[in-house]
Design a protein around this motif. Structure first.
Motif, short mmCIF file in Angstrom:
data_model
loop_
_atom_site.label_atom_id
_atom_site.label_comp_id
_atom_site.label_asym_id
_atom_site.label_seq_id
_atom_site.Cartn_x
_atom_site.Cartn_y
_atom_site.Cartn_z
N TYR A 1 8.32 136.75 27.96
CA TYR A 1 9.33 135.74 28.30
C TYR A 1 10.62 135.94 27.50
CZ TYR A 1 7.00 133.25 24.39
OH TYR A 1 6.43 132.90 23.20
N GLY B 1 8.76 131.03 19.57
CA GLY B 1 7.47 130.69 20.17
C GLY B 1 7.36 129.23 20.57
N ARG B 2 8.15 128.40 19.90
CA ARG B 2 8.13 126.97 20.22
C ARG B 2 8.75 126.67 21.58
NH1 ARG B 2 11.74 125.52 16.58
NH2 ARG B 2 11.88 127.64 15.78
N SER C 1 6.76 140.21 18.66
CA SER C 1 5.65 139.86 19.53
C SER C 1 5.74 140.51 20.90
CB SER C 1 5.55 138.34 19.67
OG SER C 1 6.21 137.90 20.82
N SER C 2 4.65 140.35 21.67
CA SER C 2 4.57 140.97 23.00
C SER C 2 5.12 140.05 24.08
CB SER C 2 3.11 141.31 23.32
OG SER C 2 2.36 140.12 23.44
N ARG C 3 5.66 138.90 23.71
CA ARG C 3 6.07 137.87 24.68
C ARG C 3 7.08 138.43 25.69
NH1 ARG C 3 8.64 134.21 19.90
NH2 ARG C 3 6.51 134.56 19.20
N ALA D 1 8.26 128.80 24.29
CA ALA D 1 7.55 129.58 25.30
C ALA D 1 7.32 128.73 26.54
CB ALA D 1 6.20 130.03 24.74
N PRO D 2 7.20 129.36 27.71
CA PRO D 2 6.87 128.59 28.90
C PRO D 2 5.62 127.73 28.71
CG PRO D 2 7.53 130.79 29.51
CD PRO D 2 7.48 130.77 28.00
N TYR D 3 4.68 128.22 27.90
CA TYR D 3 3.45 127.48 27.58
C TYR D 3 3.75 126.13 26.94
CZ TYR D 3 -1.39 127.32 25.62
OH TYR D 3 -2.68 127.01 25.29
N MET D 4 4.91 126.05 26.28
CA MET D 4 5.27 124.85 25.53
C MET D 4 6.21 123.94 26.32
SD MET D 4 3.71 125.64 22.71
CE MET D 4 4.35 124.62 21.38
N LEU D 5 6.75 124.46 27.41
CA LEU D 5 7.80 123.75 28.13
C LEU D 5 7.22 122.96 29.30
CD1 LEU D 5 10.44 126.64 28.35
CD2 LEU D 5 10.26 124.86 26.60
N ASP E 1 11.15 136.57 18.26
CA ASP E 1 11.22 135.17 17.82
C ASP E 1 12.67 134.68 17.83
OD1 ASP E 1 8.57 133.81 16.37
OD2 ASP E 1 8.47 135.98 16.53
N GLN E 2 13.62 135.59 17.60
CA GLN E 2 15.03 135.20 17.68
C GLN E 2 15.47 135.04 19.14
OE1 GLN E 2 16.03 138.54 14.90
NE2 GLN E 2 17.57 137.12 14.17
N ARG F 1 4.06 137.69 9.74
CA ARG F 1 5.48 137.64 10.10
C ARG F 1 6.17 136.52 9.33
NH1 ARG F 1 4.47 139.04 16.30
NH2 ARG F 1 4.42 141.29 15.98
N SER G 1 0.79 141.16 20.39
CA SER G 1 1.27 142.35 19.68
C SER G 1 0.30 142.79 18.58
CB SER G 1 2.65 142.10 19.10
OG SER G 1 2.63 141.04 18.18
#
Lengths: 421, 165
Positions: free
Chosen positions: B68, B19-20, B64-66, B22-26, B14-15, A375, A124
């Motif tokens: 997911y 970010g914790r 964010s742009s996420r 994210a698929p990247y973290m899972l 984020d709500q 943020r 973003s």
């Protein structure tokens, strides 16, 4: 009628000189940025859903390992390995690996982003490319995969909010205070679907301009473009990109920088901004200097100028994560880094750091952090019980010395008083 | 029948999925669906049913742009999201995933936990006999929804939406 920067750039990128706010355009993109956090899903969508075998132009794709760099878990290490192998297999020219830094400053440092370009990124804060007067816009996995497959994307040409600065900052006040003032004035949705133009800051370096360009998404903007005047020879401005006097703006706001006081964004919304003078005594556990918004050389130097000859307050941790290796190298070369270390700060690998709450200093419940980033959402840097205050590098440094949120002037004053006592 | 889930103003991504998570973290076999609103509203993911509706205040999906984040909502089966203003990246991600978003403020007409009837094609919610007519979306949005998202839309039409033939 004249055109805004957004109209000029989207017109140029769409091959239509006459575009106006509200038009729908298909544009050719000059650069696609993708980072480690979303690259695995982008690659999956590109090949398995869109059925594309190759990216449209291997010289116009930049892959940056910055979100969790270096990897903190085996799973991330595997995904980064997958991305590196994909980059090699595709023959992509631009891979910026662990330690090079955050995509937004790095792509400008590398000369890949130039004034008038149209850049889309899987982040973003891709509005940050507006620091070099590019139209940078953040997108999700699917839009980025489509751009990789086709070299194109589509936009509704945005209206533009124009932010004018007059004058210059008082000592201890800096561009972050101006950016937070804008968030306070425009609010979190004040530029949604629109572009923001920043004028009157020709005296700022492009890295300082990135504070404004990255904060543009925090008022909802599609792009945040700083007027390209004063950028310097390494960023040549195309003759078609210029301020047009009769361009039409949806809103114009003006800030007199000479009367601006330090601003602080209090938990848990970025536009929850107050004058530092009005927040009372807020004790702090962590001072975190970093991110694409304020982790640049200039930010480290500003903090060092206040920390020079001083020490962190007891029980305060100060973590500095440079935005790029170039910023780190400059800070190491001229003594800035030594000053920060002597004061008791520590340094992390250039990259996004704890901005997304994943590694390198995540926060515990009830911890209070003064953060130079962008943020302060609940849970952004770790525990949802932590409290994040956004502020300038100058305020961060003053706070590190006293242990509570502090106006830079007060640190300098009290020390001088101590010296003369 | 769809249940109403009411959220507040400025709900950020984020709500939706921190970010914790994210698929990247899972783990490779974990599903981001489990983490929808995991901290902001922990009762959501375990109880949401396919077709349920999210009603929110302005600036839904800021941050964010996420992708997911809306993907987690899609995997939860969210049938539509209705808010007076959507943050632009979220709106575009949701469109791309084929999640209907209606720009309207109906917070006065529904309450959290209400069970309603919802006719997507007509944009009509019926809540305890009261009819709530949602504003019609742009035709091109409906075309993308009908295809199930931007990928099938692009593969079928070979063009972007709202940009002519």
């Amino acid at each position: 009628m004249g055109q805004t920067f957004a109209e000029q750039i989207l017109g140029h990128a769409s091959g239509r000189s006459d575009v106006q706010a509200g038009d729908m355009v298909v544009v050719n993109v000059d650069l696609v940025m993708m980072h480690d956090s979303l690259s695995p899903s982008i690659i999956e969508t590109l090949h398995n859903e869109l059925g594309a075998e190759r990216v449209w132009d291997r010289d116009k794709v930049a892959v940056v390992i910055d979100h969790v760099a270096p990897a903190a878990t085996v799973r991330q290490a595997e995904q980064q390995q997958h991305v590196r192998r994909w980059v090699a297999q595709q023959g992509i020219s631009h891979l910026f690996d662990v330690g090079r830094g955050i995509s937004h400053p790095v792509l400008i440092e590398e000369g890949l982003v130039q004034p008038g370009m149209l850049v889309v990124g899987s982040d973003s804060h891709s509005t940050g490319y507006g620091a070099a007067a590019a139209f940078g816009s953040g997108m999700g996995t699917t839009d980025i995969a489509l751009a990789l497959a086709t070299g194109q994307t589509w936009f509704r040409v945005p209206e533009t909010v124009r932010v004018n600065a007059v004058g210059n900052f008082q000592p201890g006040v800096s561009v972050k205070d101006f950016g937070l003032w804008a968030a306070r004035t425009l609010r979190a949705d004040g530029a949604t679907y629109q572009s923001v133009e920043w004028h009157g800051v020709d005296f700022l370096s492009w890295r300082e301009r990135m504070t404004l360009a990255t904060l543009s998404i925090e008022v909802g903007a599609k792009a945040g473009i700083v007027a390209p005047t004063g950028l310097g020879a390494e960023h040549p401005v195309p003759e078609w990109l210029r301020v047009e006097a009769d361009a039409s703006y949806s809103r114009v706001v003006e800030c007199d920088l000479s009367t601006l006081e330090p601003q602080v964004s209090v938990p848990h919304y970025v536009d929850n901004v107050v004058d530092l003078a009005d927040i009372g005594r807020v004790a702090v556990d962590v001072v975190y200097l970093g991110t694409c918004t304020n982790g640049h050389y200039e930010d480290m130097a500003a903090a060092a100028s206040i920390l020079k000859g001083r020490r962190l307050a007891p029980n305060v941790r100060m973590i500095v994560v440079p935005a790029s290796s170039e910023s780190l190298h400059r800070a190491a070369s001229d003594g800035t880094l030594a000053t920060l270390l002597a004061a008791g700060a520590t340094i992390g690998t250039p990259g996004c750091g704890a901005c997304i709450g994943r590694h390198m200093g995540v926060l515990a419940p009830d911890e209070v952090c003064v953060f130079t980033g962008n943020r302060n959402f609940r849970g952004r840097m770790g525990s949802p019980g932590a409290n994040i205050y956004l502020a300038s590098p100058e305020v961060a440094a003053a706070t590190a010395i006293t242990g509570y949120i502090t106006h830079p002037r007060n640190v300098l004053d009290s020390t001088e008083q101590a010296v003369f006592a | 029948m769809p249940r109403i889930w009411v959220f507040g103003n400025d709900v950020n991504t984020d709500q939706m999925v921190p970010g914790r998570y994210a698929p990247y973290m899972l783990g490779a076999n974990d599903d981001v669906r489990r983490y929808a609103f995991i901290e902001a509203r922990p009762d959501f993911a375990p109880n949401v049913q396919s077709g349920d509706l999210i009603i929110a205040g302005p600036n839904f999906g800021c941050g964010s742009s996420r992708e997911y984040a809306p993907l987690a909502l899609k995997r939860c089966g969210v049938g539509a999201i209705i808010a007076p203003l959507f943050a632009r990246i979220f709106f575009r991600n949701a469109l791309n995933l084929g999640i209907p978003c209606f720009t309207a403020d109906i917070r006065e007409q529904v309450a959290d936990g209400d069970v309603v009837e919802f006719d997507l094609a007509a944009g009509l919610i019926t809540n305890n006999g009261n009819q709530i007519q949602l504003p019609p979306p742009e035709g091109w949005m409906r075309e993308v929804w009908a295809e199930g998202g931007i990928v099938p839309f692009y593969r079928r039409h070979g063009r972007f939406p709202a940009t002519g033939a």
